[in-house]
Design an enzyme around this catalytic site. Sequence first.
Site, PDB file in Angstrom:
ATOM      1  N   ASP A 256      46.648  32.295  43.713  1.00  0.00           N
ATOM      2  CA  ASP A 256      46.159  33.541  44.312  1.00  0.00           C
ATOM      3  C   ASP A 256      46.858  33.725  45.649  1.00  0.00           C
ATOM      4  O   ASP A 256      47.975  33.230  45.812  1.00  0.00           O
ATOM      5  CB  ASP A 256      44.624  33.497  44.425  1.00  0.00           C
ATOM      6  CG  ASP A 256      44.011  34.901  44.401  1.00  0.00           C
ATOM      7  OD1 ASP A 256      44.517  35.778  45.116  1.00  0.00           O
ATOM      8  OD2 ASP A 256      43.028  35.120  43.669  1.00  0.00           O
ATOM      9  N   HIS A 279      50.247  34.803  45.260  1.00  0.00           N
ATOM     10  CA  HIS A 279      50.090  36.258  45.314  1.00  0.00           C
ATOM     11  C   HIS A 279      50.476  36.785  46.691  1.00  0.00           C
ATOM     12  O   HIS A 279      50.076  37.876  47.071  1.00  0.00           O
ATOM     13  CB  HIS A 279      48.665  36.665  44.949  1.00  0.00           C
ATOM     14  CG  HIS A 279      48.318  36.398  43.512  1.00  0.00           C
ATOM     15  ND1 HIS A 279      47.155  36.817  42.928  1.00  0.00           N
ATOM     16  CD2 HIS A 279      49.004  35.750  42.531  1.00  0.00           C
ATOM     17  CE1 HIS A 279      47.131  36.421  41.652  1.00  0.00           C
ATOM     18  NE2 HIS A 279      48.239  35.774  41.401  1.00  0.00           N
TER      19      HIS A 279
END
Length: 448
Positions: A256, A279
């Site tokens: 993430d 991310h």
Amino acid sequence: MKFFHILTGFFFIFTCLCFLPIHGRLYSNSISLSPSAAPDALSPSYDGNGPPVYNIRSFGAVGDGVSDDTQAFKLAWDTACQAEETGTLLVPDGYIFMIQSTIFTGPCKTTITFQIEGTVVAPDGPDSWPSYSSKRQWLVFYRINGLSMQGTGVIDGRGEKWWDLPCKPHHHKGNKDHGPCDSPVAIRFFMSSNVTVQGVKVMNSPQFHFRFDGCQDVHVEKLVIKSPALSPNTDGIHIEKTNNVQIYNSLISNGDDCVSIGAGCYNVDIKNITCGPSHGISIGSLGNHNSRACASNIRVTESVIKHSDNGVRIKTWQGGVGAVSNVTFSNIFMDIVRNPIIIDQYYCLSKNCLNQTSSVFVSNVSYSNIKGTYDVRSPPMRFACSDSVPCTNLTLSEVELIPAQGQLLANPFCWNAYGTMQTLTIPPVLCLLEGNPQTLPQVDTVGC
Ligand SMILES: *[C@@H]1O[C@H](CO)[C@@H](O)[C@H](O)[C@H]1NC(C)=O
Ligand SMILES: *[C@@H]1O[C@H](CO)[C@@H](O)[C@H](O)[C@H]1NC(C)=O
Ligand SMILES: *[C@@H]1O[C@H](CO)[C@@H](O)[C@H](O)[C@H]1NC(C)=O
Ligand SMILES: *[C@@H]1O[C@H](CO)[C@@H](O)[C@H](O)[C@H]1NC(C)=O
Ligand SMILES: *[C@@H]1O[C@H](CO)[C@@H](O)[C@H](O)[C@H]1NC(C)=O
Ligand SMILES: *[C@@H]1O[C@H](CO)[C@@H](O)[C@H](O)[C@H]1NC(C)=O
């Protein structure tokens, strides 16, 4: 020279100089202040010139990776925390310590060094997690002023079984009704100040690896954070309501956000971070459930983002209030990143959020010297600002983003975004609106 030296000084000097490595004093000795200390605790405890060392083995920790060493950690912590003299809690090399969800509570009488040389592991997944302890956090440091966590050891959250829970989002593509899915944050600093985290390797967290909330004066350096690219929600370092933060010289790969900056953060400096796969570095998401969110004075510089969904991102929900302002992204290299530069004010996890009239106001964001390659599934630069509240004063200079090999060119996207290209960018961003909005809508930035 302190108390025991008159008798043991000679012995100590000999053993130290002859057999111990240069840092031996710190790592090889232990002190037994607690009645429950293991009988085999080494002595002398310390040479009296350096700070006391509280070796968790001397407090009964076994370190075989199976035994529950929670009590030993707590005892060692309490002893160090109550001591008048600043000391070191040592997790020695050569052992694997299993510890349950634990809160290390302050305030302490003095500052503490948490020296991690060995391996610290969490219980193996939700079935091994005791039902009485929080499923939202594993190791918590609460109300501590002056803590330095450091060392060359490893903290392993053993997240695999958590990532596989049926409630996790990847089992429910597009379906938001999968209910709560608590998983523990590996290391949380809560309402603490003057915290340094340095050198350790943190891996496989069930959820965020680090979370700092309600903290001041946080310095993070030379960390390695590592989880698989497909591990859900495993942000590397998340901060919220935290200010005066430095995150330097670290390597983060996870499933993430590499670093995520939540509401209430200001004076945040991020430098020389390598992210990816991840991310990217994100401010937000902000303004969820119409909340007030402010974030300002944020700099991200001299960093590399590779093989990531996003590069540098600001994401806000429809309906929030507050502001994001004075943000600088500079000297960043992107290596095959899907959305290298993105502002998304329509952030929504369920794909059916309604547009609203209020929004977190985004302004004074500068992007300079951002170069590299993108993977063309969406535009390399995307400024999707709110319908009701435009973004203002976005500035771009020396931005050069080219498609990764074999990919086609894609155009930047802007919506309600005011700003300027200070140098020609690649690709050119011709969609920015010039100047300032004729009527700036009423923005509620109280408290920002
Ligand atoms: C911050 O903590 C360090 C050690 O962790 C200590 O040396 C220093 O005095 C502390 N500073 C403040 C302002 O508390
Ligand atoms: C940047 O961080 C890396 C570790 O990720 C380190 O090896 C390197 O020395 C750092 N560079 C500078 C200029 O500090
Ligand atoms: C903007 O943020 C930087 C830190 O990134 C800070 O040094 C500077 O003072 C801030 N500018 C204003 C006007 O607050
Ligand atoms: C919200 O506004 C954006 C920009 O005007 C538009 O593209 C989008 O379709 C709208 N979404 C909804 C759910 O109305
Ligand atoms: C943008 O920056 C300028 C110059 O530092 C400052 O005067 C202005 O207040 C800032 N705008 C916002 C919304 O913070
Ligand atoms: C625009 O933002 C930059 C910082 O990103 C700031 O230096 C400049 O003063 C701002 N300009 C205005 C008109 O607010």
